[in-house]
Design an enzyme around this catalytic site. Sequence first.
Site, PDB file in Angstrom:
ATOM      1  N   SER A 566       0.876  -0.897  -0.110  1.00 29.72           N
ATOM      2  CA  SER A 566      -0.466   0.051   0.565  1.00 29.72           C
ATOM      3  C   SER A 566       1.224   1.264  -0.038  1.00 29.72           C
ATOM      4  CB  SER A 566      -0.934   0.861   0.915  1.00 29.72           C
ATOM      5  OG  SER A 566      -1.807   1.123   1.070  1.00 29.72           O
ATOM      6  N   HIS A 683      -7.559  -5.117  -1.624  1.00 29.60           N
ATOM      7  CA  HIS A 683      -6.347  -4.165  -0.881  1.00 29.60           C
ATOM      8  C   HIS A 683      -6.132  -5.657   0.343  1.00 29.60           C
ATOM      9  CE1 HIS A 683      -4.232  -0.840  -0.271  1.00 29.60           C
ATOM     10  NE2 HIS A 683      -3.655  -1.154   0.884  1.00 29.60           N
TER      11      HIS A 683
END
Length: 724
Positions: A566, A683
């Site tokens: 991320s 994610h």
Amino acid sequence: MKPAIAALSLMLPMTSLAADAKSAVPPPPVAAKKAVVDTYHGTKVEDPYQWLEKSDDPEVRKWVEGQTAHMRAVLDKLPSRDAIRARITTLMTHKSPAHFGLIQRGGVLFSMKFQPPQQQSMLVVLASPEDPSTARVLVNPMELDPSGRTTIDFFVPSLDGKKVAVSLSKDGTESGDVTVYDVATGKPLPGEVVPRVNGGTAGGDLTWNADGSGFFYTRYPRGEERPAADRDFYQQVYFHKLGTPTDKDTYELGKDAPRIANFKLSTSEDGTSVLATLGNGDGGEYALYLRGPKGTWTQLSKFEDKLIHAEFGKDGALYALSRKDAPRGKVLRIPLATPSLDKATVLIPEGKASIASFQPTATRLYVQEQLGGPSQMRMVGLDGKELGVVPTPPVSSVGGAVPLGGDDILMTNVSYTEPPTVYRYAAKDGSLTKTALGRTSPVDTRNVVVDRVMCTSKDGTQVPLNILHARGTKLNGNNPTLLTGYGGFNISLSPGLNVLNFAFIEQGGVVAVANLRGGSEFGEEWHTNGSLTKKQNVFDDFYACAKLLVDKKWTKPERLAIQGGSNGGLLMGAALTQHPEMFRTVLAFVGLYDMLRVELTPNGQFNTTEYGTVKDPEQFKALYAYSPYHQVKNGVKYPSVLFTSGENDPRVDPFHSRKMVARLQEATASKRPVLLRTNNMGHGMGTPLADSIEEKVDVYAFLFNELGMKYRPVDGKVASPAAK
């Protein structure tokens, strides 16, 4: 689903693998270059791979399929995959359950429970923390969706503990609808489903009213209320009364909030007051609103007042964490009878440690404090008197306090070598007792040493680095080493037991965890010095940590790998473009790489308060200077890289990885692999356990091969180098 345990085998010689792979592996598809030039404040920026941003374009899908075929051909041929799968499966399906998200309401103890080989965590209620066998399952996502692709985003019990609202989402989207369950029966209440309460952009939350007849919740735009481009924005607070249609829910708060608003909600113990904490995107700016007994909302603070968190006390007061003239934090007491900052008094002044959070109980506050990565639990009376520190090991992390009544609490402690343990702290005699809710470890870590050292960054800042290694590891400059970091969004990389670290250490590796600026390790100043136009400090900090590992002979560039996800994926992109000579291989998970077009995505707009915006000339200049996609240079010998991305990722659009892979494959002169592994989740949140295992098998097979590590059988114990 648990794969069969395969026999362990030694790695094949790399020369024969390379010769075999060369003839069998299809090359990656070459991405077409299409002339696109964008102009920012007079600066022309070429973007030949902008076409890869369109996920549903057939040409993009064909290119991704080609990349997947190339990636699978490379990774499937790597040696010892079966042995690596067996080891990783053993570690990740360790039968000892994990309990987290503990909360007690109405005498009922709620907990999330992760019980491998279950694909998803469950919501349970416990009769006692001393006896996990009493756990009764309330919501099991696997019963709702046997495919394993539905997950619990969050849950909130009513004040009396008789009902619980649960947000559920699918396929990693984090787009969660809330269902209300009866705690006694475990059955959903008929018709009580509120749509789109949670999302991957502004998150989501709810809190109950006094009698459990309804709840306040975060509401995204519905139907045609706003154009399609606005439906992940303009979050507001509404009230839902049980038994009524959701289209009859009433507006409460947020019409004047920013487009990138996000709310957190809580209710006082007596149910008379509701607190709404409004976040301005992801950069750490907050405003507090209070709904009193008369049902009207009062704004307690503005963004510039720097109140970032608050909790209701049991004494008719609101306690708030302020960073106004106190970057490490101070705690204010605000009387609910006259809720105003003018009436606030300082209960806990700023100290040497950074206050991360706190929990009021009957006569004290339990204060969680950051110590540069590790943390501790300090106790302060409601009269401001210091009551000491809960005894926990050094270089460990404490979780938030869970009130049990009076001043007793549950709390979690974890370190790099010890699994999460849930303790009961008894205020009367100061005893700390281990409950039965802790997890056991699948590895024997008694021979693992944690060295905490300081690295000197480019501007002289001292940056902590935690080095995990087997006792007796020689400083010969030849140890395979894996360095990780994050550095952003006020998030601390605190000590925790990552069992996969030991899959690396037991093969002779060294693991290093860097506490970089941009996080919360030393308070708000540490955060702001790694955000917006100062983001380059984060990358300089990380390079300083890598350089120390080489200079002190832990490793050398040819045996140094780095990993991050991320915002940590952005860190990987910056590291490999700014210092390609420093690393042998890079593992970059769901990262951001085109920093000039981040804000064109929904969640990217929330990120502007952390990263900055191209609309501001100075912020554009800073973004362009480090944007990994734009800093790739032709003819440079780049490290090998494995990128991962999720097709349903609501936080980081997968186009970042696609564009970065296309540019690196075009530019690199090293002939080392640049691979793209795309999954059909998001994610990372909600990924089924079996999918997580398969991804980690690919990651570690790639890592071991690139660092020249021969995989050997293990017995679960980390031996000293001399004993190997």
